[in-house]
Write a protein that holds these residues in place. Structure first.
Motif, PDB file in Angstrom:
ATOM      1  N   ASN A  67      55.298  53.461  44.092  1.00 23.17           N
ATOM      2  CA  ASN A  67      55.997  52.227  43.792  1.00 23.17           C
ATOM      3  C   ASN A  67      55.448  51.594  42.515  1.00 23.17           C
ATOM      4  OD1 ASN A  67      57.149  49.669  43.775  1.00 23.17           O
ATOM      5  ND2 ASN A  67      57.026  49.462  45.991  1.00 23.17           N
ATOM      6  N   CYS A  68      56.314  51.449  41.528  1.00 18.48           N
ATOM      7  CA  CYS A  68      55.920  50.866  40.237  1.00 18.48           C
ATOM      8  C   CYS A  68      56.289  49.396  40.129  1.00 18.48           C
ATOM      9  CB  CYS A  68      56.578  51.649  39.106  1.00 18.48           C
ATOM     10  SG  CYS A  68      56.066  53.353  39.084  1.00 18.48           S
ATOM     11  N   GLY A  69      56.653  48.783  41.249  1.00 22.03           N
ATOM     12  CA  GLY A  69      57.030  47.373  41.251  1.00 22.03           C
ATOM     13  C   GLY A  69      58.531  47.202  41.390  1.00 22.03           C
ATOM     14  N   ASP A  70      58.953  45.962  41.584  1.00 22.09           N
ATOM     15  CA  ASP A  70      60.389  45.750  41.737  1.00 22.09           C
ATOM     16  C   ASP A  70      61.102  45.977  40.404  1.00 22.09           C
ATOM     17  OD1 ASP A  70      60.579  43.309  40.237  1.00 22.09           O
ATOM     18  OD2 ASP A  70      59.936  42.188  41.990  1.00 22.09           O
ATOM     19  N   HIS A  71      62.404  46.062  40.469  1.00 23.65           N
ATOM     20  CA  HIS A  71      63.209  46.440  39.305  1.00 23.65           C
ATOM     21  C   HIS A  71      62.983  45.525  38.101  1.00 23.65           C
ATOM     22  CE1 HIS A  71      66.272  48.964  37.592  1.00 23.65           C
ATOM     23  NE2 HIS A  71      66.942  47.906  37.178  1.00 23.65           N
ATOM     24  N   ALA A  72      62.628  44.280  38.357  1.00 26.59           N
ATOM     25  CA  ALA A  72      62.436  43.336  37.258  1.00 26.59           C
ATOM     26  C   ALA A  72      61.188  43.649  36.423  1.00 26.59           C
ATOM     27  CB  ALA A  72      62.338  41.915  37.800  1.00 26.59           C
ATOM     28  N   VAL A  73      60.208  44.346  37.011  1.00 29.00           N
ATOM     29  CA  VAL A  73      58.971  44.627  36.270  1.00 29.00           C
ATOM     30  C   VAL A  73      58.712  46.109  36.046  1.00 29.00           C
ATOM     31  CG1 VAL A  73      57.844  42.506  37.026  1.00 29.00           C
ATOM     32  CG2 VAL A  73      57.516  44.594  38.339  1.00 29.00           C
ATOM     33  N   ALA A  74      59.353  46.977  36.806  1.00 31.85           N
ATOM     34  CA  ALA A  74      59.111  48.413  36.667  1.00 31.85           C
ATOM     35  C   ALA A  74      59.798  48.943  35.419  1.00 31.85           C
ATOM     36  CB  ALA A  74      59.614  49.160  37.899  1.00 31.85           C
ATOM     37  N   ASN A  75      59.048  49.720  34.645  1.00 28.09           N
ATOM     38  CA  ASN A  75      59.613  50.367  33.470  1.00 28.09           C
ATOM     39  C   ASN A  75      58.797  51.626  33.196  1.00 28.09           C
ATOM     40  OD1 ASN A  75      57.260  49.641  31.951  1.00 28.09           O
ATOM     41  ND2 ASN A  75      58.167  47.646  31.519  1.00 28.09           N
ATOM     42  N   THR A  76      59.125  52.332  32.152  1.00 31.05           N
ATOM     43  CA  THR A  76      58.430  53.579  31.849  1.00 31.05           C
ATOM     44  C   THR A  76      56.922  53.351  31.718  1.00 31.05           C
ATOM     45  OG1 THR A  76      60.417  54.329  30.696  1.00 31.05           O
ATOM     46  CG2 THR A  76      58.407  55.579  30.308  1.00 31.05           C
ATOM     47  N   GLN A  77      56.531  52.275  31.079  1.00 36.70           N
ATOM     48  CA  GLN A  77      55.111  52.005  30.893  1.00 36.70           C
ATOM     49  C   GLN A  77      54.405  51.739  32.222  1.00 36.70           C
ATOM     50  OE1 GLN A  77      54.238  48.697  28.316  1.00 36.70           O
ATOM     51  NE2 GLN A  77      52.134  49.341  28.021  1.00 36.70           N
ATOM     52  N   THR A  78      55.010  50.932  33.104  1.00 37.68           N
ATOM     53  CA  THR A  78      54.346  50.635  34.374  1.00 37.68           C
ATOM     54  C   THR A  78      54.233  51.872  35.257  1.00 37.68           C
ATOM     55  OG1 THR A  78      56.393  49.908  35.457  1.00 37.68           O
ATOM     56  CG2 THR A  78      55.033  48.201  34.412  1.00 37.68           C
ATOM     57  N   HIS A  79      55.112  52.834  35.059  1.00 33.78           N
ATOM     58  CA  HIS A  79      55.008  54.073  35.831  1.00 33.78           C
ATOM     59  C   HIS A  79      53.653  54.735  35.586  1.00 33.78           C
ATOM     60  CE1 HIS A  79      59.343  54.815  37.126  1.00 33.78           C
ATOM     61  NE2 HIS A  79      59.341  53.638  36.538  1.00 33.78           N
ATOM     62  N   PHE A  80      53.128  54.564  34.373  1.00 29.30           N
ATOM     63  CA  PHE A  80      51.857  55.217  34.030  1.00 29.30           C
ATOM     64  C   PHE A  80      50.655  54.291  34.155  1.00 29.30           C
ATOM     65  CE2 PHE A  80      55.143  57.468  31.483  1.00 29.30           C
ATOM     66  CZ  PHE A  80      55.171  58.587  32.292  1.00 29.30           C
ATOM     67  N   THR A  81      50.817  53.025  33.836  1.00 26.02           N
ATOM     68  CA  THR A  81      49.665  52.121  33.921  1.00 26.02           C
ATOM     69  C   THR A  81      49.262  51.868  35.369  1.00 26.02           C
ATOM     70  OG1 THR A  81      51.111  50.180  33.768  1.00 26.02           O
ATOM     71  CG2 THR A  81      50.120  50.978  31.713  1.00 26.02           C
ATOM     72  N   LYS A  82      50.192  51.992  36.302  1.00 26.93           N
ATOM     73  CA  LYS A  82      49.870  51.805  37.714  1.00 26.93           C
ATOM     74  C   LYS A  82      49.321  53.085  38.357  1.00 26.93           C
ATOM     75  CE  LYS A  82      52.786  47.917  38.893  1.00 26.93           C
ATOM     76  NZ  LYS A  82      51.768  47.114  39.532  1.00 26.93           N
ATOM     77  N   MET A  83      49.442  54.207  37.676  1.00 26.82           N
ATOM     78  CA  MET A  83      49.020  55.489  38.244  1.00 26.82           C
ATOM     79  C   MET A  83      47.579  55.479  38.766  1.00 26.82           C
ATOM     80  SD  MET A  83      49.144  59.301  36.557  1.00 26.82           S
ATOM     81  CE  MET A  83      50.909  59.252  36.314  1.00 26.82           C
ATOM     82  N   PRO A  84      46.604  54.982  38.007  1.00 26.11           N
ATOM     83  CA  PRO A  84      45.223  55.005  38.505  1.00 26.11           C
ATOM     84  C   PRO A  84      45.011  54.167  39.772  1.00 26.11           C
ATOM     85  CG  PRO A  84      45.263  54.586  36.151  1.00 26.11           C
ATOM     86  CD  PRO A  84      46.680  54.489  36.640  1.00 26.11           C
ATOM     87  N   GLU A  85      45.918  53.206  40.035  1.00 24.51           N
ATOM     88  CA  GLU A  85      45.782  52.350  41.210  1.00 24.51           C
ATOM     89  C   GLU A  85      46.123  53.070  42.513  1.00 24.51           C
ATOM     90  OE1 GLU A  85      48.288  48.937  40.599  1.00 24.51           O
ATOM     91  OE2 GLU A  85      47.403  48.512  38.640  1.00 24.51           O
ATOM     92  N   HIS A  86      46.925  54.124  42.438  1.00 29.26           N
ATOM     93  CA  HIS A  86      47.355  54.818  43.658  1.00 29.26           C
ATOM     94  C   HIS A  86      46.208  55.677  44.182  1.00 29.26           C
ATOM     95  CE1 HIS A  86      49.525  57.463  46.361  1.00 29.26           C
ATOM     96  NE2 HIS A  86      50.517  56.573  46.338  1.00 29.26           N
ATOM     97  N   PRO A  87      45.890  55.586  45.483  1.00 32.96           N
ATOM     98  CA  PRO A  87      44.737  56.316  46.021  1.00 32.96           C
ATOM     99  C   PRO A  87      44.824  57.840  45.881  1.00 32.96           C
ATOM    100  CG  PRO A  87      46.004  55.252  47.777  1.00 32.96           C
ATOM    101  CD  PRO A  87      46.583  54.788  46.479  1.00 32.96           C
ATOM    102  N   VAL A  88      46.011  58.396  45.848  1.00 31.07           N
ATOM    103  CA  VAL A  88      46.157  59.852  45.688  1.00 31.07           C
ATOM    104  C   VAL A  88      46.522  60.205  44.258  1.00 31.07           C
ATOM    105  CG1 VAL A  88      47.427  61.902  46.419  1.00 31.07           C
ATOM    106  CG2 VAL A  88      46.779  60.188  48.112  1.00 31.07           C
ATOM    107  N   VAL A  89      47.573  59.579  43.735  1.00 29.90           N
ATOM    108  CA  VAL A  89      48.068  59.904  42.399  1.00 29.90           C
ATOM    109  C   VAL A  89      46.988  59.652  41.346  1.00 29.90           C
ATOM    110  CG1 VAL A  89      49.850  59.423  40.680  1.00 29.90           C
ATOM    111  CG2 VAL A  89      50.438  59.411  43.102  1.00 29.90           C
ATOM    112  N   GLY A  90      46.201  58.619  41.531  1.00 31.72           N
ATOM    113  CA  GLY A  90      45.143  58.296  40.580  1.00 31.72           C
ATOM    114  C   GLY A  90      44.054  59.340  40.481  1.00 31.72           C
ATOM    115  N   LYS A  91      44.003  60.258  41.447  1.00 26.52           N
ATOM    116  CA  LYS A  91      42.989  61.320  41.448  1.00 26.52           C
ATOM    117  C   LYS A  91      43.498  62.636  40.851  1.00 26.52           C
ATOM    118  CE  LYS A  91      40.619  59.369  45.388  1.00 26.52           C
ATOM    119  NZ  LYS A  91      40.246  59.504  46.783  1.00 26.52           N
TER     120      LYS A  91
END
Length: 162
Positions: A67-91
């Protein structure tokens, strides 16, 4: 994009399991040596993306909804900047990113700028023949966005190389 991503996943599974794609079973796709299929998008998109993946027979156990956030804030950049926050994806140490072909150059530059340096990536574009719209208009818009986001410093002007 999801269908193409699953096709790519099955090719990877075929190689890792030393088995033709046509002979892969749902059980094969759950093998622990295989990566997860990460579906990343806005909060509102994820249920639909999950349904599509399952409709192609992809096992729920291998799907990660990112989940990269709701439609109002999710964009191509947030798809990657949020990656390290995910417990699995960030690894993850390597990710294969699937996007529409016209969007792939911007995805690559955005990933290059925003994915942590210790994560390697490839960008795969869904073949344009699979889209029922005017590609020229889409490409023209993407070029404008690449120039705009590059000037703002949101994306790399050049791709990250090893």
């Amino acid at each position: 994009r999801i269908k193409f991503g699953i096709e790519v996943y099955k090719k990877i599974a075929s190689q890792k399991l030393n088995k033709p794609v046509s002979e892969l079973t749902p059980e094969d796709l759950q093998n622990k040596i295989l990566p997860s299929l990460v579906l990343n998008g806005a909060t509102e998109q994820l249920p639909m993306m999950d349904r599509i993946a399952k409709s192609f027979g992809f096992p729920q156990e291998k799907i990660i909804l990112f989940n990269c956030g709701d439609h109002a804030v999710a964009n191509t950049q947030t798809h990657f900047t949020k990656m390290p926050e995910h417990p699995v994806v960030g690894k993850f140490k390597h990710v294969a990113l699937v996007s529409t072909s016209y969007h792939a150059p911007r995805v690559a530059r955005t990933a290059s700028k925003n994915i942590p340096a210790d994560i390697d990536f490839d960008v795969l574009g869904v073949p344009m023949k699979d889209f029922p719209f005017d590609v020229y208009r889409k490409v023209k818009g993407e070029v404008k966005r690449i120039i705009e986001y590059s000037a703002k410093g949101d994306i790399d002007k050049n791709l990250r190389t090893e």
